[in-house]
Structure formats: C-alpha cells, structure tokens
Design a protein around this motif. Sequence first.
Motif, PDB file in Angstrom:
ATOM      1  N   UNK A  98      -5.800  -6.896  41.249  1.00 18.38           N
ATOM      2  CA  UNK A  98      -5.837  -7.692  41.120  1.00 18.38           C
ATOM      3  C   UNK A  98      -5.629  -8.127  39.854  1.00 18.38           C
ATOM      4  N   UNK A  99      -6.006  -7.325  38.803  1.00 17.11           N
ATOM      5  CA  UNK A  99      -5.885  -6.826  37.432  1.00 17.11           C
ATOM      6  C   UNK A  99      -3.835  -6.557  37.285  1.00 17.11           C
ATOM      7  N   UNK A 100      -3.426  -5.523  37.812  1.00 15.20           N
ATOM      8  CA  UNK A 100      -2.549  -5.520  37.844  1.00 15.20           C
ATOM      9  C   UNK A 100      -1.701  -6.727  38.382  1.00 15.20           C
ATOM     10  N   UNK A 101      -2.276  -7.610  39.654  1.00 15.72           N
ATOM     11  CA  UNK A 101      -0.694  -8.848  39.704  1.00 15.72           C
ATOM     12  C   UNK A 101      -1.527  -9.846  39.111  1.00 15.72           C
ATOM     13  N   UNK A 102      -2.058  -9.882  37.970  1.00  7.62           N
ATOM     14  CA  UNK A 102      -2.472 -10.882  36.997  1.00  7.62           C
ATOM     15  C   UNK A 102      -1.579 -10.603  35.787  1.00  7.62           C
ATOM     16  N   UNK A 103      -1.313  -9.175  35.532  1.00  4.50           N
ATOM     17  CA  UNK A 103      -0.619  -8.846  34.865  1.00  4.50           C
ATOM     18  C   UNK A 103       1.431  -9.409  35.120  1.00  4.50           C
TER      19      UNK A 103
ATOM     20  N   UNK B 233       1.677 -12.271  34.064  1.00  2.00           N
ATOM     21  CA  UNK B 233       1.622 -13.066  32.464  1.00  2.00           C
ATOM     22  C   UNK B 233       2.740 -12.346  31.834  1.00  2.00           C
ATOM     23  N   UNK B 234       3.067 -11.053  32.187  1.00  2.00           N
ATOM     24  CA  UNK B 234       4.283 -10.277  30.732  1.00  2.00           C
ATOM     25  C   UNK B 234       4.731 -10.581  30.747  1.00  2.00           C
ATOM     26  N   UNK B 235       5.743 -10.981  31.944  1.00  2.00           N
ATOM     27  CA  UNK B 235       7.163 -11.416  31.909  1.00  2.00           C
ATOM     28  C   UNK B 235       7.631 -12.513  31.282  1.00  2.00           C
ATOM     29  N   UNK B 236       6.471 -14.029  31.449  1.00  2.00           N
ATOM     30  CA  UNK B 236       5.831 -14.990  30.775  1.00  2.00           C
ATOM     31  C   UNK B 236       5.598 -15.037  29.102  1.00  2.00           C
TER      32      UNK B 236
ATOM     33  N   UNK C 222       6.588 -17.346  25.768  1.00  2.00           N
ATOM     34  CA  UNK C 222       6.849 -18.600  26.339  1.00  2.00           C
ATOM     35  C   UNK C 222       4.424 -18.575  25.872  1.00  2.00           C
ATOM     36  N   UNK C 223       3.627 -17.938  27.137  1.00  2.00           N
ATOM     37  CA  UNK C 223       2.361 -18.364  26.578  1.00  2.00           C
ATOM     38  C   UNK C 223       2.332 -18.237  25.352  1.00  2.00           C
ATOM     39  N   UNK C 224       2.262 -17.409  24.823  1.00  2.00           N
ATOM     40  CA  UNK C 224       1.948 -17.737  23.572  1.00  2.00           C
ATOM     41  C   UNK C 224       2.667 -17.924  22.554  1.00  2.00           C
TER      42      UNK C 224
END
Length: 549
Positions: free
Chosen positions: A157-162, A165-168, A171-173
């Motif tokens: 689950x943590x890997x899927x979340x990363x 999130x990581x490619x974007x 954008x989020x920040x």
Amino acid sequence: MPTPESRPRVIVIGAGIAGLAAGCYAQMSGLDSRIVEKHVLPGGCCTAWARQGYLFDYCIDWLIGTAPGNDAHRIWRELGALDGKSVTNFEVFNRVVDERGREVSFYNDPDRLERHLLELAPGDAGPVRDFCRDLRRFTALDLYPFLTPPPLRTARERLELLRTVLPSFRLFWRTGATSMDAFCARLKDPLLRRAFPFVFFQDHEVFPLLPYLFNMAAAHRGNCGFPQGGSLGLARSVEARYTGLGGRIDYRAPVARILVERDRAIGVELKDGRREFADHVVAACDGPTVLGRLLGGRYSSPVTRALYDEALHKPESLYPGVVSAFIGLTGDLPPGTPHSTTYLLSPQDSARLPAVRQDSLVVQLRSRYADGFAPPGRSVLHCTYFSDFGYWQALRSRDRTAYRARKREVADFVRGFLERHYPGTSQRAEVVDVATPVTLRRFTGNHEGSILAWKSFTEAERLTERLVAKERMRLPGLAGFSMTGQWVTGGGLIRTASAGRFAIRYLCDELGMPFRAWPSDNDTPWHPDRWGELPQLGSRATYLGAAPA
C-alpha cells in the motif's frame, strides 16, 4: 471466526456517517456492535426534513467517490451508500454573480473553463492559463488514501501511494503552498479576483489552490456527483446496510456519560438511567462533548489539549455555522438556471442579513439535484450563508420571540432577493423555512453548530493527523475507547466514513482479529419510500402561504 457468544461487544455513540460506518465495519469484522443515537433518524449533519410535501436536503453539495474505480467509491460500496442509485453530475461547479449582475461560471472541464475565463478577462491570461493547466494535471490523478490508517498500511500500500504521489509531488507541493489569496492577487479583473474564492460556494478562507483543483478535477471525471436520495437517502442506505449485517440502532437514546472502571471504558449510561455494557466504546459524536461531559474531563493528551483547549477557540481553526433558508415554489426557475450560484452582496443587502460573515448568499436549486425533493410541478431552493453561532444562541436564550422574528427577517430577505433576480418567485413561494447554527446544535450536538468541525490546511488539521496516525484515535490512559468522526479527522463525508473504517481497523489490530470488508450486493433501485418517516423538526415553518399583494 468468534462464536456469537464470544464476539467482542462494541457500543458506538452516534449514528452519523462515521458511527454508521464504524458499525458496518464492526459487523463485517465479526464484532457485535450496537449504535445509540440521541435523534430519531440516522445521519447526524447528513440529514433532511419535510415541510408541506417538500424535502429540505441539508448536507450534500457534492460527494467524492461517486464514480467507480477508486478507493473512495469502494468505501461507499462497502457501506451500501450508493446501492441502486443514480448520480447527478454537473458541468459547472458553481456560478458567481456580483452586485451589478456580472457573472462567471466555474466549468469543471479545464478547456471550457479556460475559454470562458479568457473571454471574461483577456488581461488575466497568465494566471488563468496556469490554473487551467494545473486543473488538467489533476484530472489525471486518482488519489484517495481512505482505506487504511497510515500505521497499518502494508509495504504494498505504501509503495502504491508513492507511485501515485511522487510523479506529481511538485504539483501537490506548489498548489498546496499557494494560497487562494495569493493567486487572486495576480488577477486584474475585479470579478475574477472576488469570485475565485467562492468556487466552493462560500469562501473557505484558509484554503490553498490544491483542494479547488482536486475537487473540480474529480467533478470533471464524474467522481464528485450528487447521489439520488440526497443526504438523508445516503444515511438511510448506510443504516440499511448496517442493520442488514445484524447491527442494532437505538434511537432517542442520548448518552449521559461513558462508564469507566479502572481506566477502562466499559459501556455507557443513557440519559434515562439505563446502563449498557461493552468491551469497547467508540465515540462518533461531538468531540468537545465527549471529552468534557461524557468523560468528565478526566482524559486527554497533548494533542487533544492543543485541539480542544486551544484550537477550538480560534476562529481560523473551526468551520462556522450556517443559516439555511429553504423555499418551496410552485413551478420552476428558467431552464438554464445553474444548480448553484453564489451572489456577492452589496453592503446594503449584506446589512439586512443577520450575522452574515462573508457578504455573500448561496442559492442552490435543489430540485435539479435529484428527484423527490419537491412535489410534482414544484421546485425547492436552498439559500445559505456563513453566520455566527454566538449571535443566534444569545438571541434565542434571551428572547425566543426576537429569535423567531430574526429568522423571519432572513425569510423575507431571501424572498425579496429572489424576486429581484427571478421576478414572480415571491408570489409563488409556498413554504420558507429557516434553520440557524443553533438548530444544528440542537439536533446534532455539534459544537457551536459547526458544519464540518476542523478546517483543513490549518494547524488543527495537522493535529488531527497526529491524533489518527500517532495516537490511533485513542486517549492515553483510557483503555477500551476510541474517538472517530469529523472531530477526529476533519469534515467531509468521505473522510468521516473513512474515520469509522479506521477506528475498526485499529480495534481489530488490537484484538488480533482480521479486518474484513466487502461491497454490498443490493442492487434494488432507490425509491423515495426508503427515506422512511420524514421528520418535521418543529411545529411550523418560518413562513407559509402566498406573498401579500
């Protein structure tokens, strides 16, 4: 699987969405649960009431998770919330109109929005294109981490979340760090500069760009619609799922205190003196009431003290209350009328609305949201504005007659205001009913009639994240007890449903029991009969009958 006799017993205080969700997941996971609720129906703030054949839907403006293929939708399917229901999606998130009648429509389609905004304000091409570019980027994202509390997430689950999130991340920040005020300062057009903060109907004041982009993108994907049956329909569907799983709800059962023995919660004492015992108590109700009255102020932590002793008294931390005026009309508004419009009020109009906070009035044509909200040949509008609980509470406590008169002033203003914008509506008004923040407090117990508890993107939200992830929704020194709901995770229906799920996941982990959840298979089409007996909530509306000549 435990036998019926050996199943751990759980009492849930409150049949709002978080409490119903906790009950559903408790039943699915093999626990023996029971919900006690002070009111006569489920839902808490997610509610509605009836007047003269009209249904006044109070809560849902939009619901994250109405489209398949994401974790938010999965939760609603597990809770049976969307069983047999159609979903209404809108092309425009909201329209904003200023005092002179100039208007802007916030289309969810980034291409259409960009064309519209550039036609209105060609001199603002830079910030407009930046906003719409980011909106396009958000339409490609599907991030709803609502299934598992952070400490219990698996490596997968943590890997899927990363991976999401990581490619974007930039954008989020960037959009999370850019306040709406800072963005509006770049705009030259006075209407756009004033209108952008009202994309979400009212100005949420502390929000950065991120939530506006996130929700508009979800709406563009059809994942932010309005479910058939509305607010009470959602609550009734989850109630049916819970009782279908073997759960029990006791209505008209207000809790006087949580029973504690040797620093362990062992049950509840109801207002009528009855005592109900359990192995675990889940409080899914007003947070200040739980810590103060139900537990007598005996248990706390640095996080809860920062929340309930400090942040609770800071206006920037807490969502204000709302004044709602429902209007039942014969006939309808013109076919092209948007489902939702925020009107920016002149100083003269604003001065006529008691305790108005933002010089704006939201008008929603609720009979366009779903069927059944108005009798045939009629329509219903919901007009709202942010207001101060203290003003209304002091007035009601001091002089009930003056309190009712002030509500009548709201009704008269709204009828007159609508008449100016839609001539003839005042003569067609059959029912006008006004609810104040005190009304919400009376029927739900919510502190100061707050509609969503803690504001997002504040220190209060960072504290709730610690309460969930670090303290596991518990109070140090008190065993057998959990807190859940909007006073633990913040508001928004998907967040409160997720909060109920989190509480039971933590409890199963503590008990060494497997957490189980599966989607409802009830595909029976929704029917208005499922609303059940609709509460009248009082003996009379603020206004009944045709307008005087």
